[in-house]
Design a protein around this motif. Structure first.
Motif, PDB file in Angstrom:
ATOM      1  N   CYS A 152      15.346  -0.846   0.255  1.00 20.38           N
ATOM      2  CA  CYS A 152      14.996   0.612  -0.313  1.00 20.38           C
ATOM      3  C   CYS A 152      16.063   1.475   0.288  1.00 20.38           C
ATOM      4  O   CYS A 152      16.689   1.135   1.439  1.00 20.38           O
ATOM      5  CB  CYS A 152      13.665   1.209   0.312  1.00 20.38           C
ATOM      6  N   PRO A 184      16.161   4.322   1.993  1.00 15.36           N
ATOM      7  CA  PRO A 184      16.355   4.591   3.617  1.00 15.36           C
ATOM      8  C   PRO A 184      16.889   3.683   4.466  1.00 15.36           C
ATOM      9  O   PRO A 184      17.765   3.661   5.202  1.00 15.36           O
ATOM     10  CB  PRO A 184      14.964   4.990   4.145  1.00 15.36           C
ATOM     11  N   CYS A 187      12.495   3.833   7.734  1.00 11.83           N
ATOM     12  CA  CYS A 187      11.696   4.011   6.589  1.00 11.83           C
ATOM     13  C   CYS A 187      10.282   4.909   6.790  1.00 11.83           C
ATOM     14  O   CYS A 187       9.941   5.098   7.912  1.00 11.83           O
ATOM     15  CB  CYS A 187      11.391   2.645   5.902  1.00 11.83           C
ATOM     16  N   CYS A 188       9.729   5.191   5.658  1.00  2.56           N
ATOM     17  CA  CYS A 188       8.402   5.854   5.567  1.00  2.56           C
ATOM     18  C   CYS A 188       7.695   5.262   7.036  1.00  2.56           C
ATOM     19  O   CYS A 188       6.814   5.173   7.302  1.00  2.56           O
ATOM     20  CB  CYS A 188       7.764   5.723   4.314  1.00  2.56           C
ATOM     21  N   PRO A 227      11.923   4.523  -5.751  1.00  2.00           N
ATOM     22  CA  PRO A 227      11.641   5.972  -5.358  1.00  2.00           C
ATOM     23  C   PRO A 227      12.693   6.485  -4.056  1.00  2.00           C
ATOM     24  O   PRO A 227      13.124   5.362  -3.396  1.00  2.00           O
ATOM     25  CB  PRO A 227      10.380   5.983  -4.959  1.00  2.00           C
ATOM     26  N   THR A 228      12.954   7.635  -4.138  1.00  5.14           N
ATOM     27  CA  THR A 228      13.891   8.161  -3.133  1.00  5.14           C
ATOM     28  C   THR A 228      13.369   8.892  -2.119  1.00  5.14           C
ATOM     29  O   THR A 228      13.752   9.422  -1.179  1.00  5.14           O
ATOM     30  CB  THR A 228      15.191   8.965  -3.614  1.00  5.14           C
ATOM     31  N   THR A 229      11.993   9.587  -2.398  1.00  8.77           N
ATOM     32  CA  THR A 229      11.366  10.320  -1.790  1.00  8.77           C
ATOM     33  C   THR A 229      10.030   9.776  -0.953  1.00  8.77           C
ATOM     34  O   THR A 229       9.409  10.484  -0.105  1.00  8.77           O
ATOM     35  CB  THR A 229      10.696  11.493  -2.704  1.00  8.77           C
ATOM     36  N   ALA A 230       9.795   8.418  -1.212  1.00 10.11           N
ATOM     37  CA  ALA A 230       8.558   7.901  -0.775  1.00 10.11           C
ATOM     38  C   ALA A 230       8.759   6.418  -0.587  1.00 10.11           C
ATOM     39  O   ALA A 230       9.592   5.868  -1.551  1.00 10.11           O
ATOM     40  CB  ALA A 230       7.406   8.317  -1.344  1.00 10.11           C
ATOM     41  N   CYS A 231       8.152   5.662   0.114  1.00 10.73           N
ATOM     42  CA  CYS A 231       8.240   4.165   0.170  1.00 10.73           C
ATOM     43  C   CYS A 231       7.128   3.590  -0.899  1.00 10.73           C
ATOM     44  O   CYS A 231       6.153   4.291  -1.122  1.00 10.73           O
ATOM     45  CB  CYS A 231       7.862   3.454   1.579  1.00 10.73           C
ATOM     46  N   GLN A 232       7.216   2.491  -1.608  1.00 11.23           N
ATOM     47  CA  GLN A 232       6.563   2.117  -2.329  1.00 11.23           C
ATOM     48  C   GLN A 232       5.810   0.958  -1.795  1.00 11.23           C
ATOM     49  O   GLN A 232       6.346  -0.175  -1.536  1.00 11.23           O
ATOM     50  CB  GLN A 232       7.039   1.462  -3.640  1.00 11.23           C
TER      51      GLN A 232
END
Length: 68
Positions: A58, A60, A67-68, A23-28
């Motif tokens: 990831c 970011p 990161c998130c 994902p590019t909009t949130a961390c998994q």
């Protein structure tokens, strides 16, 4: 430079390798192995399962961002 969005996650429990899109909009934070059903969580100090178990960090982290 654009980040790579495909990473191969390797389950530390059973060794299954699977290519996944990050994902590019949130961390998994969680990932369930398709084979053994173990739920993976990031290792201490890592922000997501891709940074812990993937072949590519990831987006970011690839972009030298927090990161998130």
């Amino acid at each position: 430079m654009r980040p790579q969005l495909i990473s191969t996650i390797t389950c530390p429990n059973c060794g299954l390798e699977k290519e996944e899109e990050m994902p590019t909009t949130a961390c998994q934070f969680f990932y369930e192995c398709d084979n053994c059903k173990k739920v993976l969580k990031p290792k201490e100090g890592d922000c997501c399962v891709f940074c812990s178990y993937g072949t590519v960090a990831c987006p970011p982290i690839q972009n030298n961002e927090d990161c998130c």
